[in-house]
Each structure stands twice: as structure tokens, then as C-alpha cells.
Motif scaffolding. Structure first.
Motif, PDB file in Angstrom:
ATOM      1  N   GLN A  77     127.897 108.862  39.057  1.00 18.64           N
ATOM      2  CA  GLN A  77     129.293 108.546  39.368  1.00 18.64           C
ATOM      3  C   GLN A  77     129.959 109.607  40.239  1.00 18.64           C
ATOM      4  OE1 GLN A  77     131.602 107.038  35.884  1.00 18.64           O
ATOM      5  NE2 GLN A  77     129.725 107.446  34.757  1.00 18.64           N
ATOM      6  N   GLN A  78     129.235 110.677  40.519  1.00 22.51           N
ATOM      7  CA  GLN A  78     129.809 111.758  41.313  1.00 22.51           C
ATOM      8  C   GLN A  78     129.480 111.564  42.794  1.00 22.51           C
ATOM      9  OE1 GLN A  78     131.945 113.581  40.032  1.00 22.51           O
ATOM     10  NE2 GLN A  78     131.465 113.795  37.854  1.00 22.51           N
ATOM     11  N   PRO A  79     130.351 112.044  43.694  1.00 20.67           N
ATOM     12  CA  PRO A  79     131.549 112.846  43.428  1.00 20.67           C
ATOM     13  C   PRO A  79     132.792 112.027  43.110  1.00 20.67           C
ATOM     14  CG  PRO A  79     131.256 112.611  45.785  1.00 20.67           C
ATOM     15  CD  PRO A  79     130.083 111.895  45.146  1.00 20.67           C
ATOM     16  N   GLN A  80     132.661 110.692  43.070  1.00 21.81           N
ATOM     17  CA  GLN A  80     133.837 109.841  42.904  1.00 21.81           C
ATOM     18  C   GLN A  80     134.563 110.099  41.578  1.00 21.81           C
ATOM     19  OE1 GLN A  80     130.813 108.723  43.782  1.00 21.81           O
ATOM     20  NE2 GLN A  80     131.091 107.995  45.888  1.00 21.81           N
ATOM     21  N   LEU A  81     133.800 110.234  40.486  1.00 19.83           N
ATOM     22  CA  LEU A  81     134.429 110.426  39.179  1.00 19.83           C
ATOM     23  C   LEU A  81     135.237 111.711  39.116  1.00 19.83           C
ATOM     24  CD1 LEU A  81     134.827 109.579  36.212  1.00 19.83           C
ATOM     25  CD2 LEU A  81     132.640 110.704  35.694  1.00 19.83           C
ATOM     26  N   GLY A  82     134.772 112.733  39.800  1.00 18.50           N
ATOM     27  CA  GLY A  82     135.475 114.013  39.765  1.00 18.50           C
ATOM     28  C   GLY A  82     136.618 114.119  40.759  1.00 18.50           C
ATOM     29  N   TRP A  87     144.610 106.050  44.655  1.00 18.85           N
ATOM     30  CA  TRP A  87     144.134 104.722  44.275  1.00 18.85           C
ATOM     31  C   TRP A  87     142.888 104.337  45.071  1.00 18.85           C
ATOM     32  CZ3 TRP A  87     145.466 103.903  39.772  1.00 18.85           C
ATOM     33  CH2 TRP A  87     146.762 104.067  39.304  1.00 18.85           C
ATOM     34  N   ALA A  88     142.789 104.804  46.297  1.00 19.87           N
ATOM     35  CA  ALA A  88     141.579 104.552  47.079  1.00 19.87           C
ATOM     36  C   ALA A  88     140.372 105.227  46.420  1.00 19.87           C
ATOM     37  CB  ALA A  88     141.757 105.051  48.508  1.00 19.87           C
ATOM     38  N   ALA A  89     140.588 106.422  45.865  1.00 20.76           N
ATOM     39  CA  ALA A  89     139.508 107.130  45.174  1.00 20.76           C
ATOM     40  C   ALA A  89     139.102 106.398  43.894  1.00 20.76           C
ATOM     41  CB  ALA A  89     139.948 108.561  44.852  1.00 20.76           C
ATOM     42  N   TRP A  90     140.068 105.882  43.166  1.00 23.27           N
ATOM     43  CA  TRP A  90     139.759 105.099  41.968  1.00 23.27           C
ATOM     44  C   TRP A  90     138.940 103.869  42.345  1.00 23.27           C
ATOM     45  CZ3 TRP A  90     141.006 105.573  36.663  1.00 23.27           C
ATOM     46  CH2 TRP A  90     141.719 106.726  36.333  1.00 23.27           C
ATOM     47  N   ARG A  91     139.288 103.248  43.473  1.00 24.77           N
ATOM     48  CA  ARG A  91     138.548 102.065  43.912  1.00 24.77           C
ATOM     49  C   ARG A  91     137.108 102.427  44.266  1.00 24.77           C
ATOM     50  NH1 ARG A  91     138.923  96.530  43.406  1.00 24.77           N
ATOM     51  NH2 ARG A  91     137.348  95.655  44.803  1.00 24.77           N
ATOM     52  N   ARG A  92     136.932 103.565  44.918  1.00 24.97           N
ATOM     53  CA  ARG A  92     135.569 103.997  45.266  1.00 24.97           C
ATOM     54  C   ARG A  92     134.759 104.265  44.011  1.00 24.97           C
ATOM     55  NH1 ARG A  92     138.431 106.673  49.448  1.00 24.97           N
ATOM     56  NH2 ARG A  92     138.557 108.600  48.230  1.00 24.97           N
ATOM     57  N   TRP A  93     135.397 104.865  42.995  1.00 30.83           N
ATOM     58  CA  TRP A  93     134.699 105.119  41.727  1.00 30.83           C
ATOM     59  C   TRP A  93     134.336 103.795  41.070  1.00 30.83           C
ATOM     60  CZ3 TRP A  93     137.186 104.412  36.700  1.00 30.83           C
ATOM     61  CH2 TRP A  93     136.321 104.699  35.629  1.00 30.83           C
ATOM     62  N   ARG A  94     135.282 102.861  41.056  1.00 30.71           N
ATOM     63  CA  ARG A  94     135.035 101.542  40.470  1.00 30.71           C
ATOM     64  C   ARG A  94     133.832 100.881  41.147  1.00 30.71           C
ATOM     65  NH1 ARG A  94     134.204  96.308  42.349  1.00 30.71           N
ATOM     66  NH2 ARG A  94     135.208  94.728  41.016  1.00 30.71           N
ATOM     67  N   ASP A  95     133.780 100.899  42.463  1.00 36.07           N
ATOM     68  CA  ASP A  95     132.688 100.276  43.204  1.00 36.07           C
ATOM     69  C   ASP A  95     131.361 100.978  42.929  1.00 36.07           C
ATOM     70  OD1 ASP A  95     134.518  98.511  44.266  1.00 36.07           O
ATOM     71  OD2 ASP A  95     134.646  99.510  46.217  1.00 36.07           O
ATOM     72  N   THR A  96     131.410 102.299  42.764  1.00 34.12           N
ATOM     73  CA  THR A  96     130.195 103.064  42.463  1.00 34.12           C
ATOM     74  C   THR A  96     129.625 102.655  41.112  1.00 34.12           C
ATOM     75  OG1 THR A  96     130.904 104.975  43.775  1.00 34.12           O
ATOM     76  CG2 THR A  96     129.281 105.386  42.048  1.00 34.12           C
ATOM     77  N   VAL A  97     130.489 102.532  40.106  1.00 27.92           N
ATOM     78  CA  VAL A  97     130.047 102.149  38.764  1.00 27.92           C
ATOM     79  C   VAL A  97     129.435 100.755  38.784  1.00 27.92           C
ATOM     80  CG1 VAL A  97     130.813 101.630  36.413  1.00 27.92           C
ATOM     81  CG2 VAL A  97     131.714 103.645  37.592  1.00 27.92           C
ATOM     82  N   VAL A  98     130.130  99.799  39.394  1.00 29.66           N
ATOM     83  CA  VAL A  98     129.644  98.416  39.432  1.00 29.66           C
ATOM     84  C   VAL A  98     128.310  98.330  40.188  1.00 29.66           C
ATOM     85  CG1 VAL A  98     130.101  96.093  40.313  1.00 29.66           C
ATOM     86  CG2 VAL A  98     131.921  97.381  39.174  1.00 29.66           C
ATOM     87  N   SER A  99     128.247  98.992  41.326  1.00 29.04           N
ATOM     88  CA  SER A  99     127.027  98.953  42.125  1.00 29.04           C
ATOM     89  C   SER A  99     125.850  99.549  41.363  1.00 29.04           C
ATOM     90  CB  SER A  99     127.248  99.720  43.438  1.00 29.04           C
ATOM     91  OG  SER A  99     126.051  99.786  44.184  1.00 29.04           O
ATOM     92  N   ALA A 188     136.783  94.696  33.365  1.00 26.24           N
ATOM     93  CA  ALA A 188     137.236  95.839  32.569  1.00 26.24           C
ATOM     94  C   ALA A 188     137.778  96.946  33.468  1.00 26.24           C
ATOM     95  CB  ALA A 188     136.088  96.367  31.707  1.00 26.24           C
ATOM     96  N   LEU A 189     137.082  97.219  34.555  1.00 26.38           N
ATOM     97  CA  LEU A 189     137.528  98.252  35.484  1.00 26.38           C
ATOM     98  C   LEU A 189     138.775  97.814  36.249  1.00 26.38           C
ATOM     99  CD1 LEU A 189     134.030  99.347  36.736  1.00 26.38           C
ATOM    100  CD2 LEU A 189     135.738 100.929  35.849  1.00 26.38           C
ATOM    101  N   ASP A 190     138.766  96.595  36.757  1.00 27.40           N
ATOM    102  CA  ASP A 190     139.888  96.124  37.570  1.00 27.40           C
ATOM    103  C   ASP A 190     141.179  96.045  36.758  1.00 27.40           C
ATOM    104  OD1 ASP A 190     138.214  95.929  39.733  1.00 27.40           O
ATOM    105  OD2 ASP A 190     137.876  93.767  39.525  1.00 27.40           O
ATOM    106  N   VAL A 191     141.108  95.448  35.567  1.00 24.63           N
ATOM    107  CA  VAL A 191     142.307  95.319  34.740  1.00 24.63           C
ATOM    108  C   VAL A 191     142.784  96.687  34.260  1.00 24.63           C
ATOM    109  CG1 VAL A 191     143.226  94.374  32.583  1.00 24.63           C
ATOM    110  CG2 VAL A 191     141.776  92.960  34.053  1.00 24.63           C
ATOM    111  N   GLY A 192     141.830  97.550  33.894  1.00 17.32           N
ATOM    112  CA  GLY A 192     142.213  98.895  33.447  1.00 17.32           C
ATOM    113  C   GLY A 192     142.949  99.665  34.527  1.00 17.32           C
ATOM    114  N   ILE A 193     142.440  99.611  35.751  1.00 17.06           N
ATOM    115  CA  ILE A 193     143.081 100.323  36.860  1.00 17.06           C
ATOM    116  C   ILE A 193     144.414  99.680  37.213  1.00 17.06           C
ATOM    117  CG2 ILE A 193     142.849 100.921  39.306  1.00 17.06           C
ATOM    118  CD1 ILE A 193     139.810 101.204  38.783  1.00 17.06           C
ATOM    119  N   GLU A 194     144.487  98.347  37.194  1.00 17.13           N
ATOM    120  CA  GLU A 194     145.751  97.668  37.478  1.00 17.13           C
ATOM    121  C   GLU A 194     146.819  98.015  36.438  1.00 17.13           C
ATOM    122  OE1 GLU A 194     146.842  95.966  40.061  1.00 17.13           O
ATOM    123  OE2 GLU A 194     144.951  96.430  41.050  1.00 17.13           O
TER     124      GLU A 194
END
Length: 203
Positions: A77-82, A87-99, A188-194
């Protein structure tokens, strides 16, 4: 052998090869049926080598695998998680986790760590608890950062929000493993971030 024991570079590489081989074997076959002989065959190591690096046998090796898998869960998940600073960074982390979980499927480290290794020994349970703590701390740090910029409401408890998001991720992974569907994890990620965004609007 303690993880702090000083090894030669060659010895460290051999020990790591055994751990990674055991991790791969457990991902494919499950912890219950994986034997030390399976690990030896997969890694091309002798019995004396294996017990040199893991004198307490399978329990010690499983604990080392748990530490390895815990590090893998966070490293992918790094470096996105750290760097959850926008909000753009949160989106990149979300995409990293899903991918990541879409690509790993049944062989994901989180599944091995929580559903298999985490139930084996108190030591492995402690590794799982520490991994979850580190993961939650990273998410909470991102929440607090956006609270500082006014984009998340100050009334929100950062730790609880991070815990809820983390629980949603784990639940989404469990559903994916059971059904092959990734949409629950995405939800879970999308609703949590929203919800985090909405708290800033309410404020």
C-alpha cells in the motif's frame, strides 16, 4: 532463532528464502496441511538447514511467516498509505488497495495472515494485532491531516473512523474470497471515504 540474531548475508538470504517459500506454500495449500517437508522441497533446503534457522520447528517458522505476511500487507500500500494528505491521495490509495486484492485473489497476504496464521499461536495473533495497529495508525494520520486543513470535520474521532474503514476493508476482502466479487471491497472504501468528505461539509 531470534529475528535479531546476526546472520551473514548468505545466511539471511537462505532464511528469507525459507520464509518466502513457506508463505507461498501456505497461500496455495493452507497452514493445516503444509509440512516442513513441503517447505524443504519447495525451497531446496536440507533438514539441518531448516532447523538451523528455525530450531523450534514449524511454530517458529509460522511466526516468521506471519511477520513476513504482515509486512507484505502494508508494503503493497506504500507510498500511498503513508501520504494520505489530499483527496486525490486517498483515491490513489483506494485504487492501490483494490488493484492489489483483485490481482492476488485467494493468495492475498491478508487472508493468510488473519484467517490462517492468526489462529495458530498467540505469537502470530500478536503479529496480526500489531499489523492492524500500524495500518489503522496510518489511516488515522491521514484523517487528522485533513482535519488540520478543514476538509474533514473536527468532531470526527480519527481513530474510530480509521478503525471503521479498516474493518470495512477486511470485510470486503472476506466477501471477495468467498464469492470472487470485488465490489464489496470497492464499496467499503468508497463509502468510507465519502463519509469522511461529508463530515467536512457538515462542519
Amino acid at each position: 532463532m531470534s529475528p535479531t540474531t546476526k546472520l551473514t548475508p548468505k545466511g539471511a538470504a537462505t532464511r528469507q528464502r525459507i520464509i518466502e517459500g513457506a508463505a507461498a506454500e501456505i497461500r496455495e495449500r493452507g497452514v493445516a496441511v503444509t509440512t516442513l517437508d513441503d517447505v524443504r522441497a519447495r525451497t531446496g533446503t536440507s533438514k539441518s538447514q531448516l532447523f538451523h534457522y528455525f530450531p523450534d520447528g514449524k511454530d517458529e517458522l509460522l511466526l516468521a511467516v506471519a511477520r513476513y505476511e504482515a509486512d507484505q500487507v502494508l508494503a503493497v500500500q506504500q507510498p500511498q498509505l503513508g501520504g494520505l494528505t489530499s483527496w486525490a491521495a486517498w483515491r490513489r490509495w483506494r485504487d492501490t488497495v483494490v488493484s492489489h486484492y483483485r490481482g492476488r485473489g485467494q493468495h492475498c497476504p491478508l487472508n493468510v495472515l488473519i484467517s490462517q496464521l492468526g489462529r495458530v499461536t498467540p505469537g502470530a495473533q500478536a503479529v496480526v494485532s500489531e499489523m492492524l495497529r500500524r495500518w489503522q495508525d496510518e489511516i488515522a494520520a491521514g484523517v487528522r491531516h485533513l482535519q488540520g486543513t478543514g476538509e474533514i470535520g473536527p468532531q470526527l474521532d480519527a481513530e474510530r473512523a480509521a478503525a471503521a474503514l479498516l474493518a470495512g476493508i477486511q470485510g470486503g476482502v472476506v466477501v471477495m474470497l468467498s464469492t470472487g466479487r470485488i465490489d464489496h471491497l470497492e464499496a467499503a472504501l468508497d463509502v468510507g471515504i465519502e463519509n469522511l468528505k461529508a463530515s467536512g461539509n457538515r462542519a
